[in-house]
Design a protein around this motif. Structure first.
Motif, PDB file in Angstrom:
ATOM      1  N   THR A 356       0.841  -1.201   0.000  1.00 52.93           N
ATOM      2  CA  THR A 356       0.000   0.000   0.000  1.00 52.93           C
ATOM      3  C   THR A 356       0.877   1.251   0.000  1.00 52.93           C
ATOM      4  OG1 THR A 356      -0.138   0.205   2.407  1.00 52.93           O
ATOM      5  CG2 THR A 356      -1.749  -1.236   1.332  1.00 52.93           C
ATOM      6  N   TYR A 357       0.275   2.347  -0.442  1.00 52.85           N
ATOM      7  CA  TYR A 357       1.019   3.603  -0.457  1.00 52.85           C
ATOM      8  C   TYR A 357       1.419   4.012   0.959  1.00 52.85           C
ATOM      9  CZ  TYR A 357      -0.570   3.845  -5.267  1.00 52.85           C
ATOM     10  OH  TYR A 357      -0.809   3.550  -6.580  1.00 52.85           O
ATOM     11  N   ARG A 358       0.572   3.726   1.910  1.00 54.63           N
ATOM     12  CA  ARG A 358       0.905   4.045   3.297  1.00 54.63           C
ATOM     13  C   ARG A 358       2.144   3.259   3.743  1.00 54.63           C
ATOM     14  NH1 ARG A 358      -1.655   6.197   7.729  1.00 54.63           N
ATOM     15  NH2 ARG A 358      -3.604   6.421   6.581  1.00 54.63           N
ATOM     16  N   GLU A 359       2.167   1.967   3.450  1.00 56.00           N
ATOM     17  CA  GLU A 359       3.330   1.151   3.802  1.00 56.00           C
ATOM     18  C   GLU A 359       4.578   1.663   3.096  1.00 56.00           C
ATOM     19  OE1 GLU A 359       1.878  -3.383   4.579  1.00 56.00           O
ATOM     20  OE2 GLU A 359       1.633  -2.644   2.526  1.00 56.00           O
ATOM     21  N   LEU A 360       4.400   2.061   1.858  1.00 52.65           N
ATOM     22  CA  LEU A 360       5.531   2.505   1.044  1.00 52.65           C
ATOM     23  C   LEU A 360       6.236   3.696   1.675  1.00 52.65           C
ATOM     24  CD1 LEU A 360       6.791   1.850  -1.805  1.00 52.65           C
ATOM     25  CD2 LEU A 360       5.418   3.761  -2.652  1.00 52.65           C
ATOM     26  N   ILE A 361       5.467   4.716   2.050  1.00 53.11           N
ATOM     27  CA  ILE A 361       6.103   5.947   2.498  1.00 53.11           C
ATOM     28  C   ILE A 361       6.403   5.963   3.993  1.00 53.11           C
ATOM     29  CG2 ILE A 361       5.058   7.216   0.604  1.00 53.11           C
ATOM     30  CD1 ILE A 361       3.103   8.429   2.504  1.00 53.11           C
TER      31      ILE A 361
END
Length: 509
Positions: A356-361
């Protein structure tokens, strides 16, 4: 070949027309565009022109910098001669100001200082600069460069110079005050460099194929007077400018820039996923073209580029954790480019699993990487965010050998965590696909790299560059005319991201 030869004839004509003093003036005016090390070896206009050509700042297709330099030197007759003899293209040439108003101010001051005034200035600087820098033959422009090296002078710090000029020549102090006032009115940003003034007497408007204007350092703020783009100084003085617009410009004065003066620019991590055969998705042919383009641009900008190929979910998170474990104390920022398939929730690893984008950043959050605290963390994502075409297109049959764009879609949106200093530049808006051409790469990444190369040397901030990318990509379509794409940057940046123009980097291919 013929046009190249003709342009070299133009440069030769200019070279033989300039005096030694004028060549030194040109060297000073170009000190923001080229490295001081390169400029220190320049003894002729020909050498300077060669350096500018090698940096793609001067060419037959775009002679605007040459015309601008001649205008600053007040060589109007030479400009008219070049144009009247039809030895250089003028149809569509943009007068885009690449020499900053600050640099022009210093040149203007040097032209107004007499020999006795120069001696007095050197005397006042005896306790500030080394004596060997104040020798008899040292010019005022050389003094300005030395003051810049000692952090006594720059576009936002004219106090020392103003005090000296006030003691030597009070009438010239008014010119510095005027510059400060105009800088305040325009937010301290050289918008003219980014939009480009047009001199009607010499140049005609550019055709649609040329970049006639781009978003200014004020984000999406852009102004036109009589349907022609104008520079910020002219905008502020134009009587038709509304009070609201003037207020917006003044407010932008408060927008600061992230510091970009570290020993290292930072790390650029590129995750390039191509081979998806193990999870049943199509391979991403053409992604290596994007990878190479990103490597070239970010190495040119001074980044240490790390590339990871064909990462599954676990590997994507692990390389980001490894990046977070690094010490970024001496770096200015960090960049992460992800080229992969995607869904609305995030990017897809080569194992078909989603990050997920949240995990990514969040892997680079201040709690995970304290050395990146208050430093920009820039993510560029080339991946679909759904399976819809934008807009919906009717089925259309293409011949088997016809090149057509393909999507990066993998057959409820995460928001950026509430933390500062992030940029998530997405290749498309939620629910829609983004396109990739097998022989030329993706629309988004190729536009990003092109505009970085074009606009970073002109001092344009990153969000403005991305706005231009939005504009460019939104105009692209496939051969059917039905497939469209709209990129979308999301950010929690608290300052403007402005990369210093590369000075010691090799020319871009």
């Amino acid at each position: 070949m013929q046009t190249v030869l003709e342009f070299q004839r133009v440069l030769l004509k200019v070279q033989v027309s300039l005096t030694v003093e004028e060549v030194q003036d040109l060297v000073f005016l170009c000190s923001d565009l080229l490295s001081l090390k390169d400029l220190s070896t320049v003894t002729s206009a020909g050498q300077l022109f060669s350096l500018l050509e090698n940096r793609d700042l001067l060419s037959w297709e775009d002679p605007s910098l040459l015309l601008e330099l001649l205008r600053i030197l007040k060589r109007s007759s030479l400009i008219r001669s070049l144009i009247s003899e039809d030895v250089m293209p003028t149809n569509g040439t943009i007068y885009s100001q690449q020499i900053s108003p600050y640099r022009q101010l210093l040149y203007e001051l040097s032209e107004s200082i007499c020999e006795q005034d120069l001696k007095n200035i050197k005397f006042l600087l005896l306790k500030t600069l080394p004596r060997k820098k104040l020798e008899k033959d040292t010019t005022l422009l050389q003094l300005f460069l030395e003051m810049e090296k000692e952090d006594l002078l720059d576009g936002n710090n004219l106090d020392v110079l103003q005090k000296i000029i006030a003691d030597i020549n009070p009438s010239l102090e008014k010119r510095i005050i005027q510059y400060k006032t105009e800088s305040c009115e325009t937010g301290g940003m050289v918008i003219a460099q980014e939009i480009g003034d047009i001199t009607p007497a010499l140049y005609s408007p550019a055709p649609p194929s040329l970049l006639t204007s781009c978003t200014s350092g004020l984000g999406n703020l852009q102004y036109k007077v009589n349907e022609q783009p104008v520079g910020a100084g002219e905008m502020a003085r134009n009587r038709d400018l509304s009070d609201f617009d003037k207020c917006q410009i003044v407010m932008a004065r408060q927008i600061k820039q992230y510091k970009m003066k570290g020993d290292k620019r930072g790390v650029c991590l590129i995750i390039n996923n191509c081979d998806f055969k193990d999870c049943g998705l199509r391979n991403r042919d053409g992604t290596d073209i994007d990878k190479k383009s990103l490597e070239v641009v970010f190495q040119w900008l001074g980044f240490e580029v790390l590339t990871e190929q064909n990462c599954d979910r676990h590997q994507i998170l692990q390389v980001l954790r490894d990046l977070a474990d690094r010490d970024h104390t001496s770096a200015d920022c960090v960049v992460c480019c992800v080229l992969s398939h995607g869904q609305i929730k995030g990017i897809v690893g080569v194992d078909g699993q989603i990050v997920t984008y949240r995990e990514l950043i969040e892997t680079l959050s201040p709690s995970q990487c304290p050395s990146l605290f208050k430093k920009p963390k820039l993510f560029f994502i080339q991946a679909c965010r759904g399976t819809d075409d934008q807009p919906a297109a009717f089925p259309q049959i293409f011949p088997d050998d016809e090149v057509m764009p393909v999507s990066d879609a993998a057959v409820p949106r995460d928001s950026i965590p509430e933390m500062a200093d992030y940029l998530l530049a997405m290749s498309t808006v939620p629910h829609y696909v983004s396109y990739r051409e097998k022989d030329s790469g993706t629309w988004f990444i190729q536009s990003l790299c092109h505009n970085m190369k074009l606009l970073v040397p002109r001092g344009v901030d990153l969000l403005s560059i991305l706005t231009q990318v939005n504009s460019d990509v939104s105009k692209k379509t496939d051969k059917s005319g039905l497939k469209k794409q709209m990129p979308q940057p999301e950010f929690t940046l608290t300052k403007r991201v402005v990369f210093p123009p590369p000075k010691t980097r090799p020319p871009l291919p």
